[in-house]
Design an enzyme around this catalytic site. Sequence first.
Site, short mmCIF file in Angstrom:
data_model
loop_
_atom_site.label_atom_id
_atom_site.label_comp_id
_atom_site.label_asym_id
_atom_site.label_seq_id
_atom_site.Cartn_x
_atom_site.Cartn_y
_atom_site.Cartn_z
N TYR A 147 0.93 -1.13 -0.11
CA TYR A 147 -0.10 0.05 0.09
C TYR A 147 0.61 1.27 0.21
O TYR A 147 0.57 2.08 -0.66
CB TYR A 147 -1.03 -0.18 1.21
CG TYR A 147 -1.67 1.26 1.32
CD1 TYR A 147 -2.91 1.38 0.81
CD2 TYR A 147 -1.48 2.49 2.24
CE1 TYR A 147 -3.77 2.46 1.01
CE2 TYR A 147 -2.08 3.27 2.31
CZ TYR A 147 -3.28 3.53 1.74
OH TYR A 147 -4.15 4.68 2.00
N LYS A 151 0.94 4.23 -2.91
CA LYS A 151 0.49 5.60 -2.61
C LYS A 151 1.55 6.66 -2.82
O LYS A 151 1.45 7.77 -3.23
CB LYS A 151 0.16 5.60 -1.08
CG LYS A 151 -1.12 5.06 -0.84
CD LYS A 151 -2.43 5.89 -1.68
CE LYS A 151 -3.77 5.44 -1.17
NZ LYS A 151 -4.82 6.57 -1.76
N HIS A 190 -9.77 -0.10 10.47
CA HIS A 190 -8.63 0.68 11.36
C HIS A 190 -8.81 0.58 12.66
O HIS A 190 -9.99 0.24 13.16
CB HIS A 190 -8.47 2.26 10.81
CG HIS A 190 -7.99 2.19 9.28
ND1 HIS A 190 -8.71 2.45 8.23
CD2 HIS A 190 -6.58 1.92 9.03
CE1 HIS A 190 -8.00 2.40 7.06
NE2 HIS A 190 -6.72 2.02 7.51
N ARG A 219 -1.07 7.80 18.35
CA ARG A 219 -1.61 8.05 16.67
C ARG A 219 -2.21 9.61 17.00
O ARG A 219 -2.38 9.75 18.00
CB ARG A 219 -2.65 7.18 16.17
CG ARG A 219 -2.13 5.69 15.84
CD ARG A 219 -1.19 5.53 14.87
NE ARG A 219 -0.74 4.43 14.69
CZ ARG A 219 0.33 3.61 14.97
NH1 ARG A 219 1.19 4.36 15.73
NH2 ARG A 219 0.66 2.38 14.49
#
Length: 325
Positions: A147, A151, A190, A219
């Site tokens: 991924y 990206k 997620h 995060r």
Amino acid sequence: MSCQSGPTARMRVLVTGGSGLVGRAIQHVVKEEGACKQREEWIFLSSRDADLTNMEATRAVFKKHQPTHVIHLAAMVGGLFKNMKMNLDFWRSNIYINDNVLQAAHEVGVVKVVSCLSTCIFPDKTAYPIDETMIHNGPPHQSNFGYSYAKRMIDVQNRAYFQQHGRCYTAVIPTNVFGPHDNFSIEDGHVLPGLIHKAYNAKKEGKPLVVWGSGTPRRQFIYSLDLARLFLWVLREYPEVDPIILSVGEEDEVSIKEAAEAVVTALDFKNEVLYDTSKADGQFKKTASNAKLRRYLPDFTFTPFHQALKETCDWFVANCDSARK
């Protein structure tokens, strides 16, 4: 690299991935908050409208709608454990989608494209906080390298379209996005929507909430409606090909344990909370600097995390039967 897309008599904005988390948030801001301006038309595509991994299907939908501007959100996405199992699929699907969308946009003369990257594409071994200049400075974390590299190539393509054709194609890099219409899958979603769904089930069944991992990773979370408002600013006003991080400040970073405790509070969950340390943690942190955003928008106000999380939990409880999960 600075680019000016120039004024157009009208804006016809095509949003790929328009039925996903961020797409639905942009729809809400445009339609419910009255952010749509005069001479703007908004078209929201879902995967049912076109298979963007197929070039001919992508060309056909671009020729049909003839957009002047594109917000490119469509992607194959998933949480940590889905990425770990399917790196090749993430690479191939996203490479096809991104190449097809950018080339189809170029062919129909799209003035500006804003694509969506992620802070998980940054190098695994890096200094913190990360900023926009560091994307290509080393390999990404091994858990999601397919991924991540796919990206990263959007940034490469944006620079090449500008160099070769003068196109004003750019990208934004949000931190962890959450909000209504997320994918609340426990296996593949997620971290926050997965926690919300788990806590909802555990409350209903009278069981403990089991959080995967140690709870120590940290995060930065951005509410999807805040991100949507920032997307509109980037589309209309941001003048660079170089990407821009869209995030709350470093001081608003929270641990997974703190996020789980916030979910527990928002759902009024009274049972025990356990941490399954046999499950992988992923990257410990990926703290991002929003200094560039603040230079452009020093007064932008983010929705407080606990308020945004409560609104998301309330939405999930009200829409549990129909929510993606």
